[in-house]
Write a protein that holds these residues in place. Sequence first.
Motif, mmCIF file in Angstrom:
data_model
loop_
_atom_site.group_PDB
_atom_site.id
_atom_site.type_symbol
_atom_site.label_atom_id
_atom_site.label_comp_id
_atom_site.label_asym_id
_atom_site.label_seq_id
_atom_site.Cartn_x
_atom_site.Cartn_y
_atom_site.Cartn_z
ATOM 1 N N LYS A 1 0.856 -1.194 0.000
ATOM 2 C CA LYS A 1 0.000 0.000 0.000
ATOM 3 C C LYS A 1 0.885 1.233 0.000
ATOM 4 C CE LYS A 1 -4.192 -1.343 2.466
ATOM 5 N NZ LYS A 1 -4.769 -1.493 3.775
ATOM 6 N N ASN B 1 2.601 6.878 11.541
ATOM 7 C CA ASN B 1 2.072 7.493 12.757
ATOM 8 C C ASN B 1 1.829 8.958 12.390
ATOM 9 O OD1 ASN B 1 1.631 8.789 15.167
ATOM 10 N ND2 ASN B 1 3.474 8.024 16.170
ATOM 11 N N TRP C 1 0.680 5.372 1.092
ATOM 12 C CA TRP C 1 -0.057 6.468 1.700
ATOM 13 C C TRP C 1 0.449 7.794 1.130
ATOM 14 C CZ3 TRP C 1 0.797 1.897 3.947
ATOM 15 C CH2 TRP C 1 -0.234 1.343 4.742
ATOM 16 N N ASP D 1 -3.923 1.012 -2.993
ATOM 17 C CA ASP D 1 -3.663 -0.418 -2.803
ATOM 18 C C ASP D 1 -2.956 -0.947 -4.040
ATOM 19 O OD1 ASP D 1 -5.771 -3.007 -1.365
ATOM 20 O OD2 ASP D 1 -3.727 -3.106 -2.190
ATOM 21 N N THR E 1 4.579 2.194 4.582
ATOM 22 C CA THR E 1 3.941 1.461 5.676
ATOM 23 C C THR E 1 3.082 2.469 6.404
ATOM 24 O OG1 THR E 1 5.978 1.873 6.886
ATOM 25 C CG2 THR E 1 5.611 -0.387 6.116
ATOM 26 N N GLU E 2 2.096 1.949 7.116
ATOM 27 C CA GLU E 2 1.154 2.874 7.753
ATOM 28 C C GLU E 2 1.868 3.817 8.702
ATOM 29 O OE1 GLU E 2 -2.340 1.196 9.378
ATOM 30 O OE2 GLU E 2 -3.196 3.196 9.693
ATOM 31 N N VAL F 1 -4.980 6.577 0.253
ATOM 32 C CA VAL F 1 -4.297 5.283 0.334
ATOM 33 C C VAL F 1 -4.471 4.537 -0.990
ATOM 34 C CG1 VAL F 1 -4.068 3.141 1.631
ATOM 35 C CG2 VAL F 1 -4.835 5.217 2.790
#
Lengths: 740, 471
Positions: free
Chosen positions: A588, A665, A590, A627, A662-663, A625
């Motif tokens: 993914k 913070n 972001w 995919d 990566t997701e 986001v």
Amino acid sequence: MKYCSFFWILALPLAAADRVDFDRQVHAILAERCIVCHSQEKRSGGLSLATWRDTLDGGRSGTTVRPGSSATSILIARVTGESQPRMPLGGAPLNDSQIAILKTWIDDGARATPTSAPAKAKWEAPLTLTRPAVSDASIDRFVSDYLAKNSLPQPALVSDTQFARRTYLDVWGLLPTPDQLREFTANTDPDKRSKLISALLGNNRNYAENWITFWNDLLRNDEGVNYYSETASRKSITPWLLGALESNMPYDRFVSSLLNPKAPTDPEGFLIGVNWRGVVSVSQTPALQAAQNTAQVFLGINLKCNSCHDSFISHWKLKDAYSLASYFAPEPKLQLYRCDVAQDQFSEPSFLYPELNRAPASSSLADRRAAAAAIFLDPRDGRLARTLVNRIWERLLGHGIVENSDEMDGEPWSPELLDWLASDFVDHGYDLKQLIATILESRAYQAVAVAHKANEPTHTYRGPEVRRLTAEQFADAVGSITGDWHVYQPSGGKPGEYSREWHVAANPLTRALGRPIRDQVYSTRDTQATTLQALELVNGETLTHWLSRGAKKMLGELPPDPGSAYDLPYSVKNGPQEFDIDVSKADKIWLIVKDNGSYSPEKVQAFWQLGSDAVRQVKTPSVTVLDIKGKGFTNLHGKVGIENKEVTSDINPQVRFFVFETEPNMERLTHVAPALPVEAGPVLKTPEEIVNRVYWHALGRAPSPSERALAVKTMAGHSATGLADLLWAVMMKPEFQLIY
Amino acid sequence: MDITKINRRSFVGTTAAGTLAALMGRDPEVVKAAAPAATADAIIVLWMGGGMAQTETWDPKRYTPFAPGVRTEQVLSTFPAIDTAVDNIKISQGLERVAEVMDRAALIRTFQAADLGFILHSRHQYHWHTGYIPPQSLAMPHLGAVIAKTLGPRNPTVPPFVAIGQNLEIGAESPALKSFHTAGFLGTEYGPFLIADPQDAASAVRPPAEVGDARFKSRRKLYEGLLAQEPVYQYAGDFQREALIRSLDAADRLLTSPSAKAFDLSLEPKKSFDVYNNSRFGQGCLLARRLVEAGARYIEVTTEYIPFRYWDSHESGHERAAAMKAEIDAPVAQLILDLEERGLLNRTLVVLASEFGRDAITEGKVGKEVKDQAQTPDVMTLPKHYGMHRHFTAAGAVVMFGGGIKRGMVYGKTADERPCTTIENPVPMEDLHATMYRALGIAPDTAFMVEKRPVYVTKEGKGKPIHELFA
């Protein structure tokens, strides 16, 4: 009519029966001839002669009566006409026998009643330092003298752990870690306290990062804080100040740089003051602010009242403020304004104490500033060293030798101590660390602390006072106990730094705990416990969130914040930028637009343009986001920026773009360098370990069995939340927040 | 604007100045002059930050509709006037609901902002909120802090001074805004309880979401338990220790008291909530009403000041004024009606005000013009030219409801032709403040002893209440 004047030469003190009776004889004269102007209500010249106390207190010109010395008493000089204008003003002079009564009364001690002891002279602060004539001068010697004279006991010394906690906090602003504490208490070296003091002072970085807060408060310095000014805006002096503290710059050079900034790195911002745009009261123009601030900070003199008019509470006059301001003003000659009304009077550079006055080499600003610096640092100017010593003493022992460091004319509880310590400071080359060491080494500092007594008419020294953690110390305690620190973000796309609290912007927690706005000079901080402050501690977002993260960190449950693959602090000038990122390992992506304070984020037309796709406009702020799992992409390339053709001031786009694989913070988007201000403790496993560590680090002791039982019980089950709750409960204890 | 910043109640507790007063435990002594009898117990200030155009709101002048080619100097009002519940008072179109309650109001049309040179909003706002023009050599307290300190809280479990709607992080003018959102030398106890977003007010008085109710209670019990298990040591009777413990107790009481429910807008019946629910300001008015009912002393609700936004129109003034009036009309009217219905209006002073007015041509005052900050051409060709874009200090409107103020009257007169300057009964800052203080029973020469000298609640203690405004 000619008078012949009597001289009463007193060889011996009078017997009670022969004494002048204040009530019957002196007051009778004052009431009849003087009180019409010198009543308590009218107070001409700031002087009331209505009571014995008032008479001894004096007025704006200083003390009127010097017990034992009619020859040097202003009261006598006025009524004899030696000092003009003669009193009573506009009336017939006192006759000889009246004057004789006054003189006799004064020479015999200005007693309240014939059977009273001689009156104590009102304290008048000397200008120059008096070196006490004793060979064994030391802090403890003078403190012992004082305690003996006042029949007070010598306080006991504090334990090693209390000493360590106090000293670490006073020098570094940090709690001692459990390891540091254990090492110190286990050490059997009889000199260990002295060696600890040296070691702590020897760590320049930690020392500087603590004491910078003290100086920021005094010098009105705060990074990134500006008042909208057309002319010179307040300039930060942080780099210079931090450097000066790290290198232990001698105080004379420190003051000289502030009063006479010459090098490009010198702290010019201090003299500029706080400027608001538009027409400002003349009493608050930069030069007048400079006069007020320099007098207050370095000499303990309040020139605020007399920046507008002659002071009603002291002898300072309007021209005194202007004369000092003339050293710092663009032009040497300033027109005086009384209550913002122009006067037909002009000032020139001239110092508050004529005996120290010196003319500048020329009328240039540089030469005037140089003259000011030289005057402040004149060896005969004892106020400079005294004021600094009093401020440091107050910081370390909780209560000044003079009650108020901003009013150094107040009576010190030990003039000998103050002047000796100030002389010692000067003799050691104005070495601040040396001064601090001298104080920390003393028994006086290492004594058991006493409670502060509110509303004492005169202060009695009994020992150091209980103090409270400052906002910065509290915040740094959270950081050092948990290992989770706030991030200081330098400008210009550099990585962030885990930082001690002084360096980051004020937040609701530190504001609640007393971090000031710094538009004023702050000599002391308000340490009162208030309901609003407690509300912030109990349910404020800042502390709650911090302890939540911190607890996870201590347990090793806080995942490292992922780093971005792309980071662009957007510059309107440079326009949209192209990027090309390797995404072969990502499932993914972001795409983040962060708003950093745009005036109208809804008007910012941020966009991403990926590959050959059409431009994709997004909101500010926003997260998109993508995919891409299994789609076989290797690279993401494109353009990012804002499309606004007309970037008007009401939009003021402040935007930063990120790409993450990566997701992220969302609170830690920017990359932060890994170094910590204090090395993190070990990751904790068992509840017992955790409870022990929290107690040792926060409180400097082991938990008692019942405390341990209660705390361990809280840790059971949801350990991170349990730990957050334990940290909170311990930090709310007065035992944590107070410095004993 | 970072949305996370305005969702939280944030407390601003700046310290007192480094003065005598700040030394531990010493509050400045209040020198109370003979106090007039109060006609109000609480005060709500509805703050129209940014400079509210008075000819577009409470002091309508001749209406000129927009048409390309209209000369700017011809345009005094961009809305027609409407009748109100009071025969000889007209206000601007767009305030129809408030027009119906103007018979509970006194309308001042001649508020005079100070002449401070090149105009900076926050500087005038500081002046309005402290009575003193910055820079000052003392940290001056906000009106709310002065009132909280002098009169004390009405209900000990409700913060006496609440400020609703203003985010303090607004960019360049943030430090200036923060400098007057403070209790200054009065000490942090009297500082503002700040609620930037009224919908989030309930969270300000509930356990943090991350903690939750159950943990909140168990955490408190842990704290009490640990305190009780503390080894006895010599500082047991220490007053600082006691003060810290008491402050936490007070916070806990506040958070768990029934009064805390006042902060929860979701408890308001839907029908009523919907009337207020047109904006954050509207919700703020509802919150203010609930807080007055619960016992707050001074509550300020603002449409919020952000440079160039809301009332601070530097272009498209007409459109902006229409939107602002739509925002305030229903909530303000409802607030007055609700207070009246609950029998509170007579003893609650509601003051709607702004730091200065606006004009299409003059920046500052005629004869004391200052540096221009808008670009309105001499001839209007586009809708964005249509409106009041300059900061006008020669006249401004203040509306006062309830609180013992005379009803259905106008005080002060402005010219009907440009420049629409004050021609009768100017109201300078100290007199406006003296009037507000008088309603609350505070003499205008009440003073605080700071650094050995009195600091008056109005400049030099010389504020004079406007007697014509008191019934």
